[in-house]
Design a protein around this motif. Structure first.
Motif, PDB file in Angstrom:
ATOM      1  N   ALA A 149      39.762  95.830 -20.935  1.00 47.38           N
ATOM      2  CA  ALA A 149      40.114  94.454 -21.305  1.00 47.38           C
ATOM      3  C   ALA A 149      38.850  93.602 -21.384  1.00 47.38           C
ATOM      4  O   ALA A 149      38.676  92.654 -20.616  1.00 47.38           O
ATOM      5  CB  ALA A 149      41.104  93.871 -20.295  1.00 47.38           C
ATOM      6  N   PRO A 150      37.948  93.919 -22.299  1.00 46.28           N
ATOM      7  CA  PRO A 150      36.694  93.158 -22.378  1.00 46.28           C
ATOM      8  C   PRO A 150      36.930  91.744 -22.888  1.00 46.28           C
ATOM      9  O   PRO A 150      37.883  91.483 -23.629  1.00 46.28           O
ATOM     10  CB  PRO A 150      35.860  93.971 -23.361  1.00 46.28           C
ATOM     11  N   VAL A 151      36.059  90.839 -22.495  1.00 41.16           N
ATOM     12  CA  VAL A 151      36.138  89.453 -22.974  1.00 41.16           C
ATOM     13  C   VAL A 151      35.568  89.349 -24.388  1.00 41.16           C
ATOM     14  O   VAL A 151      36.055  88.584 -25.213  1.00 41.16           O
ATOM     15  CB  VAL A 151      35.385  88.522 -22.003  1.00 41.16           C
ATOM     16  N   SER A 187      36.669  95.596 -14.892  1.00 41.89           N
ATOM     17  CA  SER A 187      36.693  94.856 -16.150  1.00 41.89           C
ATOM     18  C   SER A 187      36.142  93.447 -15.986  1.00 41.89           C
ATOM     19  O   SER A 187      36.306  92.805 -14.947  1.00 41.89           O
ATOM     20  CB  SER A 187      38.131  94.773 -16.667  1.00 41.89           C
ATOM     21  N   GLU A 188      35.505  92.975 -17.053  1.00 41.62           N
ATOM     22  CA  GLU A 188      35.044  91.591 -17.080  1.00 41.62           C
ATOM     23  C   GLU A 188      36.219  90.623 -16.923  1.00 41.62           C
ATOM     24  O   GLU A 188      36.074  89.547 -16.334  1.00 41.62           O
ATOM     25  CB  GLU A 188      34.300  91.317 -18.389  1.00 41.62           C
ATOM     26  N   SER A 189      37.393  91.010 -17.411  1.00 45.87           N
ATOM     27  CA  SER A 189      38.567  90.136 -17.280  1.00 45.87           C
ATOM     28  C   SER A 189      38.948  89.912 -15.830  1.00 45.87           C
ATOM     29  O   SER A 189      39.468  88.853 -15.463  1.00 45.87           O
ATOM     30  CB  SER A 189      39.752  90.740 -18.042  1.00 45.87           C
ATOM     31  N   ASP A 190      38.691  90.910 -14.966  1.00 47.06           N
ATOM     32  CA  ASP A 190      39.012  90.748 -13.552  1.00 47.06           C
ATOM     33  C   ASP A 190      38.154  89.676 -12.899  1.00 47.06           C
ATOM     34  O   ASP A 190      38.580  89.025 -11.941  1.00 47.06           O
ATOM     35  CB  ASP A 190      38.809  92.077 -12.819  1.00 47.06           C
ATOM     36  N   VAL A 191      36.931  89.508 -13.377  1.00 45.89           N
ATOM     37  CA  VAL A 191      36.025  88.522 -12.788  1.00 45.89           C
ATOM     38  C   VAL A 191      36.540  87.110 -13.011  1.00 45.89           C
ATOM     39  O   VAL A 191      36.306  86.210 -12.201  1.00 45.89           O
ATOM     40  CB  VAL A 191      34.606  88.679 -13.382  1.00 45.89           C
ATOM     41  N   ARG A 192      37.265  86.909 -14.101  1.00 46.81           N
ATOM     42  CA  ARG A 192      37.751  85.567 -14.405  1.00 46.81           C
ATOM     43  C   ARG A 192      38.617  85.033 -13.278  1.00 46.81           C
ATOM     44  O   ARG A 192      38.505  83.856 -12.900  1.00 46.81           O
ATOM     45  CB  ARG A 192      38.540  85.595 -15.719  1.00 46.81           C
ATOM     46  N   THR A 193      39.457  85.865 -12.721  1.00 44.21           N
ATOM     47  CA  THR A 193      40.315  85.418 -11.625  1.00 44.21           C
ATOM     48  C   THR A 193      39.478  85.027 -10.416  1.00 44.21           C
ATOM     49  O   THR A 193      39.687  83.962  -9.816  1.00 44.21           O
ATOM     50  CB  THR A 193      41.312  86.535 -11.239  1.00 44.21           C
ATOM     51  N   SER A 216      29.579  87.597 -22.232  1.00 45.98           N
ATOM     52  CA  SER A 216      30.964  87.661 -21.765  1.00 45.98           C
ATOM     53  C   SER A 216      31.165  86.783 -20.541  1.00 45.98           C
ATOM     54  O   SER A 216      32.205  86.107 -20.411  1.00 45.98           O
ATOM     55  CB  SER A 216      31.332  89.112 -21.425  1.00 45.98           C
ATOM     56  N   ARG A 217      30.202  86.750 -19.641  1.00 46.80           N
ATOM     57  CA  ARG A 217      30.309  85.904 -18.454  1.00 46.80           C
ATOM     58  C   ARG A 217      30.251  84.428 -18.848  1.00 46.80           C
ATOM     59  O   ARG A 217      30.939  83.588 -18.255  1.00 46.80           O
ATOM     60  CB  ARG A 217      29.188  86.263 -17.474  1.00 46.80           C
ATOM     61  N   ILE A 218      29.433  84.113 -19.842  1.00 52.09           N
ATOM     62  CA  ILE A 218      29.390  82.732 -20.343  1.00 52.09           C
ATOM     63  C   ILE A 218      30.740  82.346 -20.913  1.00 52.09           C
ATOM     64  O   ILE A 218      31.259  81.239 -20.667  1.00 52.09           O
ATOM     65  CB  ILE A 218      28.279  82.580 -21.399  1.00 52.09           C
ATOM     66  N   THR A 220      33.644  83.655 -20.101  1.00 47.05           N
ATOM     67  CA  THR A 220      34.548  83.537 -18.957  1.00 47.05           C
ATOM     68  C   THR A 220      34.385  82.193 -18.268  1.00 47.05           C
ATOM     69  O   THR A 220      35.376  81.515 -17.937  1.00 47.05           O
ATOM     70  CB  THR A 220      34.282  84.675 -17.955  1.00 47.05           C
ATOM     71  N   LEU A 221      33.153  81.776 -18.046  1.00 48.19           N
ATOM     72  CA  LEU A 221      32.911  80.505 -17.365  1.00 48.19           C
ATOM     73  C   LEU A 221      33.348  79.325 -18.215  1.00 48.19           C
ATOM     74  O   LEU A 221      33.793  78.295 -17.677  1.00 48.19           O
ATOM     75  CB  LEU A 221      31.427  80.392 -16.997  1.00 48.19           C
ATOM     76  N   GLY A 222      33.250  79.449 -19.535  1.00 47.34           N
ATOM     77  CA  GLY A 222      33.776  78.394 -20.396  1.00 47.34           C
ATOM     78  C   GLY A 222      35.275  78.234 -20.229  1.00 47.34           C
ATOM     79  O   GLY A 222      35.796  77.110 -20.177  1.00 47.34           O
ATOM     80  N   GLU A 223      35.979  79.360 -20.139  1.00 44.72           N
ATOM     81  CA  GLU A 223      37.428  79.304 -19.947  1.00 44.72           C
ATOM     82  C   GLU A 223      37.784  78.752 -18.578  1.00 44.72           C
ATOM     83  O   GLU A 223      38.728  77.959 -18.428  1.00 44.72           O
ATOM     84  CB  GLU A 223      38.014  80.706 -20.131  1.00 44.72           C
ATOM     85  N   VAL A 224      37.037  79.141 -17.554  1.00 40.41           N
ATOM     86  CA  VAL A 224      37.292  78.622 -16.203  1.00 40.41           C
ATOM     87  C   VAL A 224      37.006  77.134 -16.142  1.00 40.41           C
ATOM     88  O   VAL A 224      37.726  76.378 -15.459  1.00 40.41           O
ATOM     89  CB  VAL A 224      36.440  79.392 -15.175  1.00 40.41           C
ATOM     90  N   ALA A 225      35.975  76.683 -16.843  1.00 36.23           N
ATOM     91  CA  ALA A 225      35.676  75.241 -16.862  1.00 36.23           C
ATOM     92  C   ALA A 225      36.866  74.458 -17.408  1.00 36.23           C
ATOM     93  O   ALA A 225      37.238  73.408 -16.859  1.00 36.23           O
ATOM     94  CB  ALA A 225      34.426  74.984 -17.698  1.00 36.23           C
TER      95      ALA A 225
END
Length: 526
Positions: A149-151, A187-193, A216-218, A220-225
């Motif tokens: 499940a890659p970002v 998965s990178e998707s797991d880090v989002r949580t 991908s981490r950037i 993810t952080l945009g979505e978390v923001a």
């Protein structure tokens, strides 16, 4: 540093051309480059350079060495964008033949056939390579992991990889970095949580430090923001560059509008999320400058820094220094030890086992990692049914085919250093002199002599880094007396005079300090 050379029919191709970062063994040096003297002596046989992905340890040497190599560079769009930016900075882009290749599109480099195979890693467009030759077929993984499940990007399927294996893979050259990990990297998707939970708990400003190349981490952080109601700010030139190149290649298009550092500082503290470089303790990166108070972004008591990256071995002291500064200011810190805020970009044992089963190679050559990693992957690959494994060290030349794979020789390899704008041997005269100066200090002696060889005035002694502290005057007086004694009655042989003075002053310094400083003697005839 990653530099691989494959040869067939008297022609060569290079895979990757990276740098590593200097440590205390290289005083005054930031970048260490690979010594390419073997292929530089055979430039007429080199067909090109193929790049697996855009991390510094795979592309960082290109701005300094590509012009001299004078061959085309092949890379996918995102990686090519990063390379082009580096070449522009060195003002050599117009002299380099940079060829953009789409993933999955076969291309030829001399007698070699190539195909980029997209795999997941902590940077967009990380690719394995299928290398076709008349003697056999190689699968060169580059850096990789499996992520269902890659970002950013599409996950590789078992069917795709099995089809590659069905074509027949003679040699698997494979990433060993996480071979000791008994679990998959995740998965990178797991880090989002995990990041979402950590940021939601924070009450002040939040700064997340991660590798700038991890688009991908950037994302993810945009979505978390967005989810946590915080504006997004980025701090660091390399982050700006990655975002620019990523957007040009169709990535990060839905990233929230970024706010400037000045705007972030005017916002309520709980309404801003900052992405910063410097999670490995780099002294000139944004995080270090924020910690030391020399950046326009400020962190106060109760703010939070999240280290969304793995602590690379060797960087512990540098990271700890910055963490101690932040702790002293009351800043809270979260690392992967406290929360699920990072996943690796390299394969654990379950992922390696899947790759082996899909490709079914005849030979495994472990790469990436230290000797303990290479040896362990060789053992693991054999236990999983791969018929043969060869552990290679730098400089080993291996015949892969035809016939039994084996080491057939060793070629010169080594390191170069970038010292300012000059490339030097890592263990050459300049760096060795600098090491001696750093360990023992330096003394300068100036002596005026007549044509007859007699002293004309009192010698002058000056020094740096010699540990005499408050006894400087007494030490200089004794050193000057030693010079006069050494020069008394000497002939007109200036070389002998210079050497006698040098030895006398060094003996004096050794009596005082136990050190053997570098002593330079200037003899002026009057």
């Amino acid at each position: 540093m990653n530099v691989n050379l494959y040869g067939t029919r008297g022609r060569w191709v290079m895979v990757d051309c990276g740098v590593t970062f200097a440590d205390h063994a290289y005083p005054g040096i930031d970048l260490v480059l690979p010594d390419l003297s073997f292929i530089e002596d055979r430039l007429e046989q080199l067909e090109g350079i193929v790049i697996t992905h855009g991390h510094e340890d795979h592309i960082g040497a290109l701005p300094y060495l590509a012009d001299d190599l004078g061959v085309p560079i092949y890379a996918t769009p995102f990686t090519a964008g990063l390379i082009r930016h580096k070449l522009d900075e060195e003002r050599i882009a117009d002299r380099i033949d940079l060829r953009v290749i789409q993933p999955g599109a076969p291309f030829k480099v001399g007698p070699f056939g190539f195909e980029f195979v997209p795999l997941m890693h902590s940077i967009p467009e990380s690719n394995a390579l299928i290398i076709e030759t008349a003697a056999g077929r190689i699968f060169h993984t580059g850096d990789w992991k499996l992520d269902d499940a890659p970002v950013i990007g599409k996950p590789v399927s078992a069917a795709q990889m099995t089809a590659i294996g069905d074509r027949g893979i003679d040699v698997l050259v494979c990433d060993s970095t996480n071979v000791f990990n008994v679990e998959a990297s995740g998965s990178e998707s797991d880090v989002r949580t995990g990041l979402g939970e950590a940021i939601a708990k924070a009450r002040g400003r939040v700064m997340v430090t991660t590798f700038a190349s991890n688009a991908s981490r950037i994302q993810t952080l945009g979505e978390v923001a967005k989810e946590t109601g915080r504006a997004l700010c980025v701090a660091g030139r390399s982050l700006d560059r990655i975002i620019k190149v990523a957007r040009a290649c169709g990535y990060l298009r839905d990233l929230p509008e970024l706010v400037t550092a000045d705007a972030a500082m005017r916002m309520p503290r709980d309404k801003v999320l900052i992405i910063a470089t410097g999670g490995q303790g780099e002294p000139r990166a944004a995080l270090a400058r924020v910690a030391e108070g020399s950046h326009q972004i400020r962190l106060d008591e109760g703010d939070t820094v999240i280290f969304s990256s793995k602590e690379i071995p060797g960087n512990e002291v540098a990271i700890g220094r910055i963490q101690n500064i932040l702790a002293g200011r009351g800043v809270l810190m979260v690392t992967e030890k406290q929360a699920h805020v990072h996943v690796s970009g390299h394969p654990g044992r379950p992922e390696l086992a899947k790759m082996y089963s899909w490709l079914r190679p005849e030979l495994l050559i472990p790469v990436h990692g230290e000797m303990r990693h290479l040896m362990e992957q060789a053992r693991y690959g054999l236990s999983e049914g791969i018929p043969q494994a060869i552990v290679q060290t730098d400089g080993d030349m291996i015949r892969l085919a035809p016939g039994k794979p084996q080491k057939i020789g060793n070629v010169p390899v080594g390191r170069l250093v970038l010292d300012g704008d000059v490339i030097l041997p890592a263990d050459g005269a300049t760096i060795n002199e600098r090491r001696r100066l750093g360990v023992n200090g330096q003394i300068s002696v100036a002596v005026a002599v007549s044509r007859e060889g007699r002293l004309a005035g009192r010698p002058q002694v000056r020094f740096q880094g010699v540990p005499v502290e408050e006894e400087r005057s007494a030490f200089i007086a004794e050193a000057e007396d030693a010079v006069e004694e050494a020069a008394r009655g000497k002939s007109r042989d200036r070389d002998r005079l210079r050497e006698d003075i040098r030895l006398a002053v060094r003996r004096c310094a050794t009596r005082w300090t136990g050190k053997k400083p570098v002593v330079d003697v200037l003899v002026v005839e009057v």
